[in-house]
Design a protein around this motif. Structure first.
Motif, PDB file in Angstrom:
ATOM      1  N   SER A 188     -10.911  -1.164  -2.933  1.00 22.34           N
ATOM      2  CA  SER A 188     -11.214  -1.373  -1.553  1.00 22.34           C
ATOM      3  C   SER A 188     -12.153  -0.693  -1.071  1.00 22.34           C
ATOM      4  CB  SER A 188     -10.326   0.083  -0.326  1.00 22.34           C
ATOM      5  OG  SER A 188      -8.611   0.157  -0.864  1.00 22.34           O
ATOM      6  N   SER A 225      -3.158   5.874   4.210  1.00 20.89           N
ATOM      7  CA  SER A 225      -3.790   5.493   2.771  1.00 20.89           C
ATOM      8  C   SER A 225      -5.424   4.256   3.171  1.00 20.89           C
ATOM      9  CB  SER A 225      -3.050   4.713   2.161  1.00 20.89           C
ATOM     10  OG  SER A 225      -2.284   3.963   2.692  1.00 20.89           O
ATOM     11  N   GLU A 226      -5.864   4.048   2.297  1.00 19.05           N
ATOM     12  CA  GLU A 226      -7.351   2.988   2.907  1.00 19.05           C
ATOM     13  C   GLU A 226      -6.375   1.509   2.885  1.00 19.05           C
ATOM     14  OE1 GLU A 226     -11.886   2.539   2.646  1.00 19.05           O
ATOM     15  OE2 GLU A 226     -10.908   3.406   0.763  1.00 19.05           O
ATOM     16  N   LEU A 227      -6.752   1.281   2.979  1.00 13.86           N
ATOM     17  CA  LEU A 227      -6.099  -0.568   3.336  1.00 13.86           C
ATOM     18  C   LEU A 227      -6.982  -1.058   1.456  1.00 13.86           C
ATOM     19  CD1 LEU A 227      -6.051  -1.760   6.898  1.00 13.86           C
ATOM     20  CD2 LEU A 227      -4.730  -1.616   5.402  1.00 13.86           C
ATOM     21  N   TYR A 285       0.929  -1.382   0.236  1.00 16.60           N
ATOM     22  CA  TYR A 285       0.155  -0.046   0.475  1.00 16.60           C
ATOM     23  C   TYR A 285       0.599   0.899   0.200  1.00 16.60           C
ATOM     24  CZ  TYR A 285      -3.189  -3.542   1.063  1.00 16.60           C
ATOM     25  OH  TYR A 285      -3.617  -4.392   0.829  1.00 16.60           O
ATOM     26  N   ALA A 316       1.274  -3.903   4.626  1.00 15.35           N
ATOM     27  CA  ALA A 316       0.934  -2.604   3.993  1.00 15.35           C
ATOM     28  C   ALA A 316       2.109  -1.982   4.849  1.00 15.35           C
ATOM     29  CB  ALA A 316      -0.070  -1.982   5.956  1.00 15.35           C
ATOM     30  N   HIS A 374      -3.498   4.199   8.197  1.00 12.80           N
ATOM     31  CA  HIS A 374      -4.427   2.984   6.858  1.00 12.80           C
ATOM     32  C   HIS A 374      -5.649   2.680   8.219  1.00 12.80           C
ATOM     33  CE1 HIS A 374      -0.966   1.724   4.818  1.00 12.80           C
ATOM     34  NE2 HIS A 374      -0.240   1.061   5.783  1.00 12.80           N
ATOM     35  N   HIS A 375      -6.184   3.116   7.072  1.00 11.98           N
ATOM     36  CA  HIS A 375      -7.433   2.272   7.083  1.00 11.98           C
ATOM     37  C   HIS A 375      -8.710   2.135   6.629  1.00 11.98           C
ATOM     38  CE1 HIS A 375     -10.297   5.395   4.567  1.00 11.98           C
ATOM     39  NE2 HIS A 375      -8.984   5.342   4.455  1.00 11.98           N
TER      40      HIS A 375
END
Length: 287
Positions: free
Chosen positions: A45, A259-261, A12, A121, A231-232
């Protein structure tokens, strides 16, 4: 002797850094709603968050094949590299590292060095990034490999999930820990130890869990120069709150990425998950 750095999609890394350093990314595969696709390319995602929020839908993942890695290695060599360093998510969590190792034996282990990040990640991503920076500075393969491994050793991952069920289903955490968490309605703070997901502590509320997450990061960072990644999955407000709190608690942040996972990890942590990766790499100027 130019060195190319490769990784998988579960790192990521921000796209601008991937492009700036010419990092080669090999995608994992994701299966949901009867279709299979490449993470970040065919399945996003958002696709995973929607599927996990739908009752009865399951999401599963699979590693890249050795053939995928052979193709990536040959492409990097054809593009002008003489040596390759390939850095991947934990061998305890995925067969990706093993597939890369098999591919390296086919291309030539004197050409390809494969590194197990023992995490995922941006805990993988920071090792990739430091390695790519060293390669861009002209370091040889052994030095690039060493810097990647040193960054792995200096990086920690802390995260919170809304439910342990996704981790349990995917075999990423023990059933006993998952059942205990559900039965007591606690919000566990988790971390990654030697490549495995391990409960760190249990608290009663989401707010308390996020507070403890920040505290663990601050404790590990101390007053050192650190790199952070937040991350989320489908939780941008929580991520923004974490960023704000981290900026107030961690005094020396050399770079911070949000960043989004992606699908491969999001499938195992579920919507609402938030986490922080903190790295204490050697002193190098941030971009």
């Amino acid at each position: 002797m130019p060195v190319a750095v490769l990784t998988d999609s579960a790192a990521y890394l921000p796209r601008d850094l991937v492009e700036a350093y010419g990092i080669h990314v090999v995608p994992l595969y994701v299966l949901l709603a009867g279709r299979s696709g490449r993470e970040g390319e065919d399945i996003t995602s958002d696709d995973v968050a929607r599927a996990l929020a739908t009752r009865g839908q399951r999401v599963s993942t699979s590693r890249p094949t050795p053939g995928d890695f052979v193709a990536a290695y040959r492409a990097a060599l054809d593009a002008g590299a003489d040596r390759l360093v390939s850095i991947h998510l934990s061998s305890e969590l995925s067969g990706t590292w093993d597939a890369a190792r098999v591919a390296a034996s086919q291309v030539g282990e004197h050409i390809v060095s494969v590194v197990d990040s023992r995490s995922t990640a941006m805990a993988t991503g920071f090792a990739v990034l430091e390695a790519a920076r060293a390669a861009a500075d002209g370091a040889d393969r052994d030095t690039v490999d060493r810097i990647a491994r040193e960054t792995v050793e200096a990086t920690r991952t802390f995260f919170v999930v809304d439910t342990l069920e996704h981790l349990r289903r995917g075999g990423r955490i023990g059933s006993a820990a998952a059942i205990l968490g559900s039965a007591l309605a606690v919000k566990p703070v988790l971390h990654v130890v030697d490549g495995r997901v391990v409960p760190l502590e249990k608290v009663r509320t989401s707010a308390r869990a996020l507070g403890r997450l920040v505290q663990h990061v601050a404790d590990y960072a101390g007053d050192r120069d650190v790199s952070l990644a937040v991350h989320h999955l489908a939780a941008p407000e929580r991520a923004e709150r974490l960023v704000s709190e981290l900026r107030g608690r961690v005094p020396a942040v050399r770079e911070l990425h949000v960043s989004e996972l992606g699908a491969a990890i999001g499938a195992h942590v579920g919507p609402g998950a938030v986490g922080v990766v903190v790295a204490r790499p050697g002193a190098r100027p941030a971009d």
